[in-house]
Motif scaffolding. Structure first.
Motif, PDB file in Angstrom:
ATOM      1  N   ASN A   1     -56.750  12.262 -68.980  1.00  0.00           N
ATOM      2  CA  ASN A   1     -57.089  11.729 -67.451  1.00  0.00           C
ATOM      3  C   ASN A   1     -56.939  12.767 -66.455  1.00  0.00           C
ATOM      4  OD1 ASN A   1     -57.276   9.085 -68.622  1.00  0.00           O
ATOM      5  ND2 ASN A   1     -54.932   8.683 -68.493  1.00  0.00           N
ATOM      6  N   GLU A   2     -56.093  13.826 -66.528  1.00  0.00           N
ATOM      7  CA  GLU A   2     -56.137  14.452 -65.492  1.00  0.00           C
ATOM      8  C   GLU A   2     -57.125  15.336 -65.014  1.00  0.00           C
ATOM      9  OE1 GLU A   2     -53.165  14.427 -63.601  1.00  0.00           O
ATOM     10  OE2 GLU A   2     -52.155  13.058 -65.311  1.00  0.00           O
ATOM     11  N   GLU A   3     -58.164  15.355 -66.088  1.00  0.00           N
ATOM     12  CA  GLU A   3     -59.379  16.242 -65.530  1.00  0.00           C
ATOM     13  C   GLU A   3     -60.484  15.235 -65.088  1.00  0.00           C
ATOM     14  OE1 GLU A   3     -59.449  19.306 -66.533  1.00  0.00           O
ATOM     15  OE2 GLU A   3     -57.358  18.974 -66.777  1.00  0.00           O
ATOM     16  N   PHE A   4     -60.279  14.105 -65.054  1.00  0.00           N
ATOM     17  CA  PHE A   4     -61.147  13.304 -64.251  1.00  0.00           C
ATOM     18  C   PHE A   4     -61.581  13.729 -62.761  1.00  0.00           C
ATOM     19  CE2 PHE A   4     -60.095   8.978 -66.368  1.00  0.00           C
ATOM     20  CZ  PHE A   4     -60.525   9.325 -67.640  1.00  0.00           C
ATOM     21  N   PRO A   5     -62.790  13.825 -62.481  1.00  0.00           N
ATOM     22  CA  PRO A   5     -63.065  14.353 -61.166  1.00  0.00           C
ATOM     23  C   PRO A   5     -62.772  13.420 -60.079  1.00  0.00           C
ATOM     24  CG  PRO A   5     -65.306  13.905 -62.718  1.00  0.00           C
ATOM     25  CD  PRO A   5     -64.018  13.384 -63.300  1.00  0.00           C
ATOM     26  N   ALA A   6     -62.348  14.330 -58.836  1.00  0.00           N
ATOM     27  CA  ALA A   6     -61.673  13.859 -58.022  1.00  0.00           C
ATOM     28  C   ALA A   6     -62.447  12.392 -57.078  1.00  0.00           C
ATOM     29  CB  ALA A   6     -61.209  14.739 -56.574  1.00  0.00           C
ATOM     30  N   GLY A   7     -61.869  11.466 -56.841  1.00  0.00           N
ATOM     31  CA  GLY A   7     -62.795  10.321 -56.097  1.00  0.00           C
ATOM     32  C   GLY A   7     -63.517   9.365 -56.965  1.00  0.00           C
ATOM     33  N   GLY A   8     -63.245   9.704 -58.430  1.00  0.00           N
ATOM     34  CA  GLY A   8     -64.134   8.857 -59.499  1.00  0.00           C
ATOM     35  C   GLY A   8     -65.888   9.062 -59.382  1.00  0.00           C
ATOM     36  N   VAL A   9     -65.941  10.597 -59.132  1.00  0.00           N
ATOM     37  CA  VAL A   9     -67.364  10.640 -59.005  1.00  0.00           C
ATOM     38  C   VAL A   9     -67.696  11.079 -60.525  1.00  0.00           C
ATOM     39  CG1 VAL A   9     -69.012  12.442 -58.501  1.00  0.00           C
ATOM     40  CG2 VAL A   9     -67.207  11.932 -56.861  1.00  0.00           C
ATOM     41  N   ILE A  10     -68.805  10.475 -61.028  1.00  0.00           N
ATOM     42  CA  ILE A  10     -69.414  10.583 -62.396  1.00  0.00           C
ATOM     43  C   ILE A  10     -70.298  11.841 -62.353  1.00  0.00           C
ATOM     44  CG2 ILE A  10     -70.686   9.763 -64.267  1.00  0.00           C
ATOM     45  CD1 ILE A  10     -69.386   6.967 -63.192  1.00  0.00           C
ATOM     46  N   LEU A  11     -69.984  12.976 -62.835  1.00  0.00           N
ATOM     47  CA  LEU A  11     -70.785  13.958 -62.924  1.00  0.00           C
ATOM     48  C   LEU A  11     -71.915  14.173 -64.007  1.00  0.00           C
ATOM     49  CD1 LEU A  11     -67.733  16.635 -62.441  1.00  0.00           C
ATOM     50  CD2 LEU A  11     -69.466  15.589 -60.791  1.00  0.00           C
TER      51      LEU A  11
ATOM     52  N   MET B   1     -66.382   8.191 -68.340  1.00  0.00           N
ATOM     53  CA  MET B   1     -65.113   7.852 -68.290  1.00  0.00           C
ATOM     54  C   MET B   1     -64.549   7.202 -69.379  1.00  0.00           C
ATOM     55  SD  MET B   1     -63.736   8.522 -65.291  1.00  0.00           S
ATOM     56  CE  MET B   1     -65.141   9.236 -64.340  1.00  0.00           C
TER      57      MET B   1
END
Ligand code: SF4
Ligand code: SF4
Lengths: 396, 98
Positions: B7-17, B1
């Motif tokens: 910013n807009e590309e952050f995975p939904a729900g704050g999941v860290i991939l 993160m």
């Protein structure tokens, strides 16, 4: 009462049995539950399906509703299709976890059988439980009948998984949950074809994925981005609810809109209301129409997200509207339905006068005569052009 | 993160991939005290290496060779955990060390 085998048939079921049957037909992966009146029979009936081996669901009997939602969040993050049910104090005890389910974008489906919040303790219907949770980031569908409660559960699964938000299906405690109504069931195979397999894009247990982290900290550099994403997902849910409801109508013949208008087109005055009280209001509409009065009723089916444009369009041209809330916001300015409907129509050029009437708290009866009195008040407002009481308790 | 421009590309729900991406988060900036190793005293028992919450003890060929200052947050756990009879790590203020 557990239903043996569901063919497409007409049966008499209570709201709770119908929801349990819908859950059985969906066959979710995990159901963490802590039963509470008046939704107890949902979990009781569903647990007999589990015990009889009619579903593959892992039923987790937890020690509180907070744990029920927590276990649901863990299971959903792991990639499971999760369903549960609750009411009133149970929903209140889940509060913290409701926001975590929505913030983590987990498509949990929960039936909330509406019941009054204590104190004083009361087990009967009002909407103080789910209305308090209206800003928790859950999509909220309100059901008028047993049939609609059953149908909404299937649609909720599709909506939740498409928009990645949890969905709450609300129905009236005792009035809908315990009364037997004639309804049509859907065949198991058709249910399975409609809900399909749940295949999350990411999950903790998904094979071929690198390890993922759920529920990590997000500071000022990112928190607001996630909230904006969540807000956009909620806005987008409106279209998804429409699409899923349209597909449902095409397959099963029962149509549900975001709002449900009855004799509104040429109406001068209308009542806006939720759930089971709509039918009672329709009877009053029919009576008053026979007497020559142009009255109508609007039921809100989708409350989160709020179909504000549809509400404004439907109420455009009316002269006076009463919003009937089965809950008080304790704000000295009417209930949530009143405030949100009034705000939705603010930009109309000739907006109707809007009043708030709070009714039926803690299961207090709402009769045809109560609806008639509200309509009479509205007609008087139109006649005199003045509103005497913007907010008032009725049925008391 | 860490990609603030995206910013807009952050995975939904704050999941860290991405697994193991804590490496990209430099906790060294939090430090007020820093550990100093006395190599003469150190027996290379590696208790500090096990206990350090930020994997900031650098070990080569079974021997402690120093600290990863990008990640050492100066908590002093290594100092406390180093056996008292040996006491090979001392926490000192950054200025004192310089
Ligand atoms: S001070 Fe703390 S972070 Fe730094 S090396 Fe010692 S244990 Fe690790
Ligand atoms: S705990 Fe002390 S003796 Fe053991 S390796 Fe670390 S510094 Fe050396």
């Amino acid at each position: 009462m557990a239903i043996e085998n569901a063919k497409s048939a007409q049966v008499g079921l209570t709201g709770n049995s119908a929801v349990a049957l819908a859950m059985k037909q969906i066959n979710p992966d995990v159901c963490p539950a802590y039963p509470i009146t008046p939704s107890t029979a949902v979990i009781e009936t569903f647990s007999s399906y589990v015990a009889d081996g009619e579903v593959d669901t892992e039923l987790i009997t937890v020690e509180s509703e907070h744990s029920a939602m927590s276990a649901g969040i863990g299971a959903a993050a792991a990639g499971a299709r999760v369903m549960t049910a609750t009411s009133a104090q149970g929903l209140a005890l889940m509060w913290e976890m409701l926001y975590i389910a929505s913030g983590m974008r987990l498509p949990i489906v929960m039936t909330n059988v509406n019941r009054a919040l204590a104190a004083p303790i009361n087990i009967h219907c009002d909407h103080s439980d789910s209305m308090g949770a209206r800003d928790s980031g859950w999509v909220q569908l309100y059901s008028e009948t047993v049939q609609e409660s059953y149908d909404n559960v299937f649609m909720a699964v599709r909506i939740a998984e498409k928009v990645k938000l949890p969905v709450m299906v609300c129905l009236d405690g005792f009035i809908t949950s315990h009364a037997i109504e004639n309804m049509d069931t859907i065949e198991d195979a058709d249910v399975q074809a409609f809900v399909g397999e749940y295949e999350p894009e990411v999950s903790l247990l998904k094979e071929s994925e690198l390890p993922t982290t759920y529920g990590a900290m997000s500071l000022p550099d990112s928190y607001m981005v996630f909230k904006k994403q969540q807000s956009e997902a909620m806005s987008g849910a409106k279209k998804v609810v429409e699409e899923v409801s349209a597909e449902f109508a095409k397959k099963f013949g029962r149509e549900y809109g975001l709002i449900d208008s009855y004799k509104l087109d040429d109406a001068d005055v209308a009542i806006v209301i939720f759930n089971s009280a709509t039918g009672t209001t329709r009877v009053a509409v029919d009576e008053l129409r026979k007497e020559g009065h142009k009255v109508g009723v609007m039921r809100i089916r989708l409350f989160r997200p709020l179909p504000h444009a549809e509400i404004a369009e439907a109420l455009n041209g009316l002269k006076a509207v009463a919003c009937l809330d089965r809950v008080d916001s304790f704000n000295d300015f009417g209930g949530p339905l009143f405030n949100e409907v009034r705000s939705s129509i603010y930009d109309l050029e000739n907006r109707p006068k809007v009043i708030s009437r709070i009714y039926g708290l803690g299961g207090r009866d709402y009769k045809v005569s109560d609806a008639r009195s509200v309509f009479e008040e509205l007609l008087k407002i139109v006649e005199t052009g003045t509103v005497e009481d913007t907010t008032k308790y009725i049925t008391i | 993160m860490t990609d603030k421009d995206n910013n807009e590309e952050f995975p939904a729900g704050g999941v860290i991939l991405d697994g193991g991406n804590a490496d990209g988060y430099e906790t060294g900036g939090w430090r007020k005290l820093k550990p100093v190793l006395d190599k003469e005293k150190c027996t290379n028992c590696l208790i500090c290496w096990v206990m350090c919450p930020d994997s900031a003890i650098i070990v080569e060929d079974g021997k402690v060779v120093g600290f990863d200052m990008e990640h050492c947050k100066g908590c002093g756990i290594c100092d406390v955990e180093c056996p008292p009879k040996i006491n090979a790590i001392k926490m000192v203020s950054e200025e004192e060390a310089d």
